[in-house]
Design an enzyme around this catalytic site. Structure first.
Site, short mmCIF file in Angstrom:
data_model
loop_
_atom_site.label_atom_id
_atom_site.label_comp_id
_atom_site.label_asym_id
_atom_site.label_seq_id
_atom_site.Cartn_x
_atom_site.Cartn_y
_atom_site.Cartn_z
N ASP A 160 -43.35 -26.80 23.91
CA ASP A 160 -44.07 -25.18 23.00
C ASP A 160 -45.45 -25.33 23.06
O ASP A 160 -46.10 -24.43 22.73
CB ASP A 160 -43.26 -25.20 21.98
CG ASP A 160 -43.66 -26.02 20.74
OD1 ASP A 160 -43.54 -27.13 21.21
OD2 ASP A 160 -43.91 -25.64 19.31
N HIS A 161 -46.30 -26.82 22.93
CA HIS A 161 -47.89 -27.02 22.75
C HIS A 161 -48.61 -26.75 24.05
O HIS A 161 -49.81 -26.48 23.98
CB HIS A 161 -48.24 -27.69 21.87
CG HIS A 161 -47.53 -27.06 20.53
ND1 HIS A 161 -48.25 -27.18 19.63
CD2 HIS A 161 -45.99 -27.70 19.95
CE1 HIS A 161 -47.67 -26.43 18.24
NE2 HIS A 161 -45.94 -27.62 18.46
N HIS B 227 -46.45 -21.04 13.58
CA HIS B 227 -45.87 -21.55 13.67
C HIS B 227 -44.48 -21.76 12.86
O HIS B 227 -43.32 -22.49 12.78
CB HIS B 227 -45.55 -23.19 13.95
CG HIS B 227 -45.30 -24.33 14.83
ND1 HIS B 227 -43.86 -24.77 14.47
CD2 HIS B 227 -45.42 -24.48 16.03
CE1 HIS B 227 -43.66 -25.27 15.43
NE2 HIS B 227 -44.87 -25.55 16.39
N HIS C 44 -45.03 -32.04 23.02
CA HIS C 44 -43.69 -30.93 22.89
C HIS C 44 -44.55 -29.73 23.57
O HIS C 44 -45.59 -29.24 23.39
CB HIS C 44 -43.72 -30.87 21.61
CG HIS C 44 -43.10 -32.12 20.89
ND1 HIS C 44 -42.69 -32.40 19.70
CD2 HIS C 44 -42.38 -33.19 21.26
CE1 HIS C 44 -42.22 -32.93 19.14
NE2 HIS C 44 -42.00 -33.68 20.01
N ASP D 6 -47.92 -28.67 12.93
CA ASP D 6 -46.40 -29.79 13.53
C ASP D 6 -46.56 -31.66 12.88
O ASP D 6 -47.33 -32.47 13.60
CB ASP D 6 -45.99 -30.19 15.32
CG ASP D 6 -45.30 -29.20 16.17
OD1 ASP D 6 -45.88 -27.89 15.46
OD2 ASP D 6 -44.64 -28.88 16.61
N HIS E 290 -46.16 -36.35 13.06
CA HIS E 290 -45.12 -35.47 13.79
C HIS E 290 -44.79 -37.02 14.38
O HIS E 290 -44.92 -38.08 14.22
CB HIS E 290 -45.13 -34.79 15.22
CG HIS E 290 -44.98 -33.89 15.07
ND1 HIS E 290 -43.78 -33.23 15.07
CD2 HIS E 290 -44.73 -33.16 16.85
CE1 HIS E 290 -43.41 -32.19 15.19
NE2 HIS E 290 -43.73 -32.02 15.87
N HIS F 183 -49.97 -32.17 20.54
CA HIS F 183 -49.23 -32.95 21.12
C HIS F 183 -48.64 -32.53 21.93
O HIS F 183 -49.14 -30.83 22.65
CB HIS F 183 -48.56 -32.95 20.22
CG HIS F 183 -47.97 -32.39 19.21
ND1 HIS F 183 -47.88 -31.02 19.27
CD2 HIS F 183 -46.14 -31.77 19.52
CE1 HIS F 183 -47.15 -30.21 18.49
NE2 HIS F 183 -45.91 -30.66 19.16
#
Ligand SMILES: [Zn+2]
Ligand SMILES: [Zn+2]
Length: 302
Positions: free
Chosen positions: A65-66, A265, A63, A206, A138, A61
């Site tokens: 942090d990814h 994570h 976000h 997530d 998520h 996805h």
């Protein structure tokens, strides 16, 4: 055979000695990366794996942090003299997100190909990998992935001889190709036994637990699942922000009958993770806490 590395184990933000969650596989000279948060290229460098052979990058996805490590990674791949196209796979909006990030990395010596996921579940076959993407739960559109190496049946020399199949065709038939020689067509089923067990890795982060994750992960040799929270009382937070606890991940691993589970994570607030593991292993014994750079070389069963 199928080399799998958990590059980082952090959720939300990278910490000293804990890079953001990402996974890389190596198979037959081709590398596949899932997720690319800030610093992922440093984690790859620390592991000592090469940038040049990265053929596929999957995103769970968008976000930060990814995905925020992507522009830097692409530039590094360019510096590694990659010229072959790279396939990116991710939820709807992939092209828009990546092209926005590429404003700061406009000149690359290779093409980028996009595969935007539209269905709840999709299967993509590339470079010997069978990738299965499945929608999870998520707070924005998010997918989990299984990466499989399929294995055909055993080559039966006696059957090949019995049918007078020319030896020069054997190799291609063994690889599953149909071959025509001197006007005669030979098919793999003429010489191959029933398909054997391949290798399967599931990566899912997530999300709240879902039935789809259990189904998709069924029988995996390795599942890498989110364990955002270890403290049992943080279940309310997990539900609110749509993440999983250690215990929920372990329950999925048990129900999916995977061989082993690596948790990843982790929340930046997590301390003393090992102290929760006894309870987690009561649910699923083969659970390990993910560590940055941990890897396993999965082998076909004999
Ligand atoms: Zn995350
Ligand atoms: Zn997220």
């Amino acid at each position: 055979m199928l080399d799998v590395c958990l590059l980082g184990t952090a959720g939300m933000m990278p910490l000293p000695y804990r890079w953001l969650t990402a996974c890389m596989t190596r198979y037959n000279g081709s590398h596949l990366l899932i997720d690319c948060g800030e610093g992922t290229q440093i984690a790859i460098k620390e592991k000592g794996w090469s940038f040049h052979p990265i053929d596929v990058i999957c995103f769970t996805h968008y976000h930060a942090d990814h995905i925020s490590g992507l522009p830097g990674l692409l530039l590094t791949m360019g510096n590694a003299e990659r010229t072959e196209p790279v396939l990116l796979i991710g939820p709807p909006g992939l092209k828009k997100v990546v092209e926005s990030l590429r404003i700061i990395a406009p000149d690359l010596p290779f093409e980028i190909e996009y595969k935007e996921l539209k269905e709840k579940e999709e299967t993509i076959t590339v470079k010997g990998y069978q990738i299965h993407a499945f929608k999870v739960n998520h707070n924005i559109s998010c997918y989990g992935y299984t990466v499989e190496i399929l294995r055909g049946g055993k080559f039966d020399v006696e059957r090949a001889k019995g049918q007078n199949i020319p030896i020069k065709c054997w190799n291609r038939l063994q690889k599953g190709e149909t071959v025509t020689e001197d006007g005669i067509t030979y098919t793999p089923d003429m010489v191959l036994g029933t398909a054997r067990k391949g290798l399967k890795v599931t990566y899912c982060t997530d999300t709240r637990p879902t039935k789809t994750i259990v189904e998709a992960a069924k029988g995996s040799d390795l599942a890498i699942l989110e364990g955002m929270y270890a403290e049992p009382e943080k279940i309310a937070k997990a539900k609110q922000y749509k993440h999983m606890t250690f215990y929920e991940a372990a329950k999925i691993a048990k129900e999916a009958e995977v061989s082993k589970l690596w948790l990843t994570h982790f929340s930046p607030s997590l301390v003393g993770a090992e102290s929760y593991m006894e309870k987690v292993r009561e649910i699923f014994a083969q659970t390990s806490l993910g560590k940055d750079g941990m890897s396993v070389d999965l082998q076909f069963e004999e």
